[in-house]
Scaffold this motif. Sequence first.
Motif, PDB file in Angstrom:
ATOM      1  N   ARG A   1       0.837  -1.215   0.000  1.00  0.00           N
ATOM      2  CA  ARG A   1       0.000   0.000   0.000  1.00  0.00           C
ATOM      3  C   ARG A   1       0.861   1.250   0.000  1.00  0.00           C
ATOM      4  O   ARG A   1       0.659   2.176  -0.804  1.00  0.00           O
ATOM      5  N   TYR A   2       1.824   1.276   0.922  1.00  0.00           N
ATOM      6  CA  TYR A   2       2.655   2.476   1.050  1.00  0.00           C
ATOM      7  C   TYR A   2       3.553   2.672  -0.173  1.00  0.00           C
ATOM      8  O   TYR A   2       3.765   3.804  -0.628  1.00  0.00           O
ATOM      9  N   GLN A   3       4.077   1.582  -0.714  1.00  0.00           N
ATOM     10  CA  GLN A   3       4.923   1.699  -1.913  1.00  0.00           C
ATOM     11  C   GLN A   3       4.114   2.238  -3.095  1.00  0.00           C
ATOM     12  O   GLN A   3       4.609   3.052  -3.887  1.00  0.00           O
ATOM     13  N   ALA A   4       2.883   1.797  -3.206  1.00  0.00           N
ATOM     14  CA  ALA A   4       2.037   2.266  -4.315  1.00  0.00           C
ATOM     15  C   ALA A   4       1.752   3.758  -4.205  1.00  0.00           C
ATOM     16  O   ALA A   4       1.538   4.440  -5.228  1.00  0.00           O
ATOM     17  N   ALA A   5       1.765   4.273  -2.980  1.00  0.00           N
ATOM     18  CA  ALA A   5       1.447   5.687  -2.759  1.00  0.00           C
ATOM     19  C   ALA A   5       2.653   6.600  -2.911  1.00  0.00           C
ATOM     20  O   ALA A   5       2.502   7.828  -2.989  1.00  0.00           O
ATOM     21  N   SER A   6       3.855   6.010  -2.932  1.00  0.00           N
ATOM     22  CA  SER A   6       5.072   6.814  -2.920  1.00  0.00           C
ATOM     23  C   SER A   6       5.606   7.024  -4.335  1.00  0.00           C
ATOM     24  O   SER A   6       5.731   6.075  -5.117  1.00  0.00           O
ATOM     25  N   LYS A   7       5.927   8.269  -4.645  1.00  0.00           N
ATOM     26  CA  LYS A   7       6.470   8.596  -5.964  1.00  0.00           C
ATOM     27  C   LYS A   7       7.820   7.928  -6.172  1.00  0.00           C
ATOM     28  O   LYS A   7       8.086   7.326  -7.220  1.00  0.00           O
ATOM     29  N   VAL A   8       8.716   8.027  -5.171  1.00  0.00           N
ATOM     30  CA  VAL A   8      10.005   7.333  -5.185  1.00  0.00           C
ATOM     31  C   VAL A   8       9.872   6.132  -4.257  1.00  0.00           C
ATOM     32  O   VAL A   8       9.434   6.285  -3.117  1.00  0.00           O
ATOM     33  N   PRO A   9      10.208   4.945  -4.711  1.00  0.00           N
ATOM     34  CA  PRO A   9      10.045   3.763  -3.849  1.00  0.00           C
ATOM     35  C   PRO A   9      10.689   3.951  -2.481  1.00  0.00           C
ATOM     36  O   PRO A   9      11.742   4.569  -2.340  1.00  0.00           O
ATOM     37  N   LEU A  10      10.029   3.398  -1.475  1.00  0.00           N
ATOM     38  CA  LEU A  10      10.453   3.556  -0.084  1.00  0.00           C
ATOM     39  C   LEU A  10      11.486   2.512   0.309  1.00  0.00           C
ATOM     40  O   LEU A  10      11.382   1.349  -0.082  1.00  0.00           O
ATOM     41  N   PHE A  11      12.462   2.926   1.119  1.00  0.00           N
ATOM     42  CA  PHE A  11      13.258   1.966   1.864  1.00  0.00           C
ATOM     43  C   PHE A  11      12.369   1.367   2.951  1.00  0.00           C
ATOM     44  O   PHE A  11      11.631   2.100   3.633  1.00  0.00           O
ATOM     45  N   ILE A  12      12.467   0.060   3.165  1.00  0.00           N
ATOM     46  CA  ILE A  12      11.783  -0.594   4.277  1.00  0.00           C
ATOM     47  C   ILE A  12      12.841  -1.196   5.183  1.00  0.00           C
ATOM     48  O   ILE A  12      13.671  -1.995   4.726  1.00  0.00           O
ATOM     49  N   GLY A  13      12.820  -0.805   6.428  1.00  0.00           N
ATOM     50  CA  GLY A  13      13.775  -1.332   7.393  1.00  0.00           C
ATOM     51  C   GLY A  13      13.078  -2.069   8.513  1.00  0.00           C
ATOM     52  O   GLY A  13      11.858  -1.952   8.699  1.00  0.00           O
ATOM     53  N   ILE A  14      13.851  -2.851   9.245  1.00  0.00           N
ATOM     54  CA  ILE A  14      13.329  -3.526  10.438  1.00  0.00           C
ATOM     55  C   ILE A  14      14.486  -3.769  11.387  1.00  0.00           C
ATOM     56  O   ILE A  14      15.625  -4.010  10.965  1.00  0.00           O
ATOM     57  N   ASP A  15      14.201  -3.660  12.645  1.00  0.00           N
ATOM     58  CA  ASP A  15      15.202  -3.900  13.684  1.00  0.00           C
ATOM     59  C   ASP A  15      15.033  -5.340  14.144  1.00  0.00           C
ATOM     60  O   ASP A  15      14.250  -5.623  15.038  1.00  0.00           O
ATOM     61  N   ALA A  16      15.746  -6.251  13.500  1.00  0.00           N
ATOM     62  CA  ALA A  16      15.514  -7.690  13.702  1.00  0.00           C
ATOM     63  C   ALA A  16      16.834  -8.392  13.983  1.00  0.00           C
ATOM     64  O   ALA A  16      17.336  -9.163  13.167  1.00  0.00           O
ATOM     65  N   GLU A  17      17.405  -8.119  15.136  1.00  0.00           N
ATOM     66  CA  GLU A  17      18.732  -8.624  15.469  1.00  0.00           C
ATOM     67  C   GLU A  17      18.775 -10.138  15.544  1.00  0.00           C
ATOM     68  O   GLU A  17      19.782 -10.754  15.216  1.00  0.00           O
TER      69      GLU A  17
END
Length: 999
Positions: free
Chosen positions: A128-144
């Motif tokens: 959903r969020y990627q479709a709304a963003s003009k420039v593709p989003l970085f997606i991060g996660i804090d998953a040690e």
Amino acid sequence: MKNYFIKTTLSLAILSLVINCKSVKEATIVSNQEKEILSKNQEVYTPKTKAEKVVFFKDSDKEKQWVDSIYKQMTLDEKVGQLFMVSAYSNKDTTHIHKIDKLIKDFKIGALIFFQGGPVRQAKLTNRYQAASKVPLFIGIDAEWGLNMRLDSTYRYPWNMTLGAIQDLKLLEQVGEHMGKESKRLGVHFNFAPVLDINTNPKNPIIGNRSFGETKTNVANKAAALMKGAQSHGVFSTGKHFPGHGDTATDSHKTLPTVAFTKERIDLVELYPFKRLFDDGMASVMVGHLNIPSLEPTENMPTSASYNVVTNLLQKQLGFEGLIITDGLGMKGAANFKGPGDLDLAAFLAGNDILLCPDDVPLAVQKIMAAYNDGTVTEERLAHSVRKILAYKYKIGLNNFKPIETNTLQSDLNTPENDALQYKLFENAITVLKNKSEILPIKDLNQKIAYVKLGDDTNSAFVSTLKKYTEVTEISNTNVDSLNIELKKYNTVIVGFHKLDKAWEKHEFSEIELFWLKKIAENNNVILDVFTKPYSLLSIPDFDAIKGLVVSYQNSVISQTVSAEIIFGAVDAKGKLPVSINDAFDVNDGLTTEKINRLGFTTPENEDMSSSTLSKIDVIAAKAINGKMAPGMQVVVARRGKVVFQKSYGNHTYDDSPKVTDSDLYDVASISKIISTLPNVMQMYDQKKVNLDTPLKTMLPYFAGSNKENISFKNLMTHYAGLQAWIPFYKATLDKDNNPMAKYYSKTANSEFSTKVADSLFLRNDYHDTIMKIIKDTPLSIKKEYKYSDFTFIILKEYLEYQTKKSLESLSQNNFYSTLGMNYTTYNPLQKFDRNVIAPSEVDNYFRHQTVQGYVHDMAAAMEGGVAGHAGIFSNAMDVAKMMQLFLQKGNYGGINYFSPETFDVFNTCHFCSEGIERGLGFDKRLGKDGPTCQCVSPSSFGHTGFTGDMVWVDPATEIVYVFLSNRTYPEVTAAGNVLAKDKIREDIQKVIQESIFK
């Protein structure tokens, strides 16, 4: 900590330099703890040349073209928006979702970091969020430790502290690969790991388990391997918390920790892992919120907002060119320095590229744009970060974003390979620190062993696995003195300390637990097994009274299982302590223990078998139960000495009755032949008390002068002696209404009637002689041919008892069961077990006229008081598997030689194959297309079946042990006969087992 003294001139010189003193004499003002830290961390890092540095994500002309094309089209607000990575959740309501939508639409944010939620929900929101963003989003996660650090329904890998004990770096790389694959599958581009902090302060409240240990080389080696694995799957690793959060006593989430070390000390110790990973190609780094006066003189300025740290040290001095990310800007360690907006601007001016978890994006954007307009932020500075961000978006594939497919996401993130790796990790991590008098592994299974629990978390996997090796009694009491009185009758006491498996939970022993441990250890031979972080040992004043000490690091099902394996020698200990424990244990302490060839436990994948294929056994078992072929069953499959499948199905009966558990007992019928009588006979052969040509009259003089006196041992054992198949001895003892006659039976036991056949049914003592005489006098078949006969093993029981002057029951118990740990294997189980843990075998309406439960089903064996050579044993699948593994290992199990490999080979040889008789000595073989196997096993395979619905089979070619136990005869043997056999249920399961093998 241990007071290590610097012994060499070089060491003293380095120490003097590091603490910025002019002479060795001045160095004495440094604490002993600091001396120890420095003595363990003196290796100086030599940076790699440009040619030697590892580049995981190389630049390309197409990348430059894409970045140029995007950047030229961007407005100022779009450029500034790229700097922000905003917190997102998949477990919050629509208000939160709409807030993120607005930040993407109105403020053009460039990245999201997901926290709590679930994988499918997160994937859908990402789309959903990627479709709304003009420039593709970085997606991060804090998953040690994997996605499970944040998301439900995902896999959790061990803490870094656990991984720090592992010596095989390839395993760490595999962990990284798994994490990388899972992150990529979920559409995640950054994992904020590995932690590069060196936990030199045991009281560190926020790092602890998150660190690989207290030495820089161990941290660097493990982190580099983890990073290499993750980045090999196209996911950016982010080393943290620059320049080092390991030697603090406060939490930067709550306050600003101070690191009061010199530049030289920080360069020598804290920066070492960062330098290593920079040269190894780490994509990004997270700057922590720390107060380090030697690096930044401005009072209370966090390193994340320090130009001296982020630009001068990190970029200019260390030459780091990857993405630089702040730690969360909402954390008190930074938020107390400046308010929202001003803090973001300060962090950006310091040299950070991505501003993580800002408190107020609109205000921060406003502040940075104002600074741009007034010249505080130059176009060059803005372009430096934004173009770098776009370049990394290209490297990760965001120039060609594709929505995340969610249909198979859950299964893709939770594969059987995860557990397979987890077993290997704990097999290599669990650390033995004491082994006085070689108490580990426990070899003598004849001794009495108790288990005492300390701690407040679960222990079921540990205890159940211990009990799979031998009898282990759980002892508890509210009073330690009373407890010690109970423990006096035990030779060894295993104390398990079980704490909740959460990274930031307190794991210390309580004062009461320390007192109990002291009292128990003073009075018993104690093995202490700690299922939590090694720092829990700091509170134990001394370990003198503890004979064995095991650190299992975490209280998971797999760590508990593997730890029990180590205690009993199925696995050897390999781990090394990643931290020091006072004066008692130092970094890298860890004893190796002996591996003895007892059955262990693992996943099918670790033995080159497929879990998904083996799961088809569930369908076959359900077919058998639903088709009334058997009310319940147990199945065990082992390969290469490891149990890879153990499952129980159904109930004891078709009515409302107990569910079958792994420890329940079944009447194994004719399998008694090969797990009781046969191994004892093999020992007699091994001792040269009998050979293939020995006639029966020599073995058992009772048969001298009979038509059976010259039957050779070989012919007897291969059912090639012409004996009758069986005789229903019981029928001669019944009246015309099929009721036991008073001439032969009594309802109560007395000196004349003491052979118990069933409840309130006792046979005359002398009837055994009648049975033997009938066997002796029966004619042999005229034609010499194969005919399976129970008489063979009835005779062999007589032979064993005649030669040894001991009962078969005591021979099997003393020669095998007690030392194999077959504590659920016995004749006449009601003498040892409750009736409700024994599956009934029949509702007898023709002889004993009662439900047969705990008494042997076979009528002849019942008339022998439950102890016969051909039937009578009750057991469970796990115990039977031990004996079959002994056969697979040709007479050796648990380090004990029960008979020679040569003897086993003689008994497993098909002596009359040329004549069409596919049998060994006592063992069944494949027996052609109508035999008891799927015909997909090798000619060297062997085993046996049982009338009550049992099958055991061993294939040396594939190193497979297969055990199937059921009570298919309950409630009765129908007119349709053995439907379980006719429908080839056991054979179909065997076929699935063979199909599951992929290597």
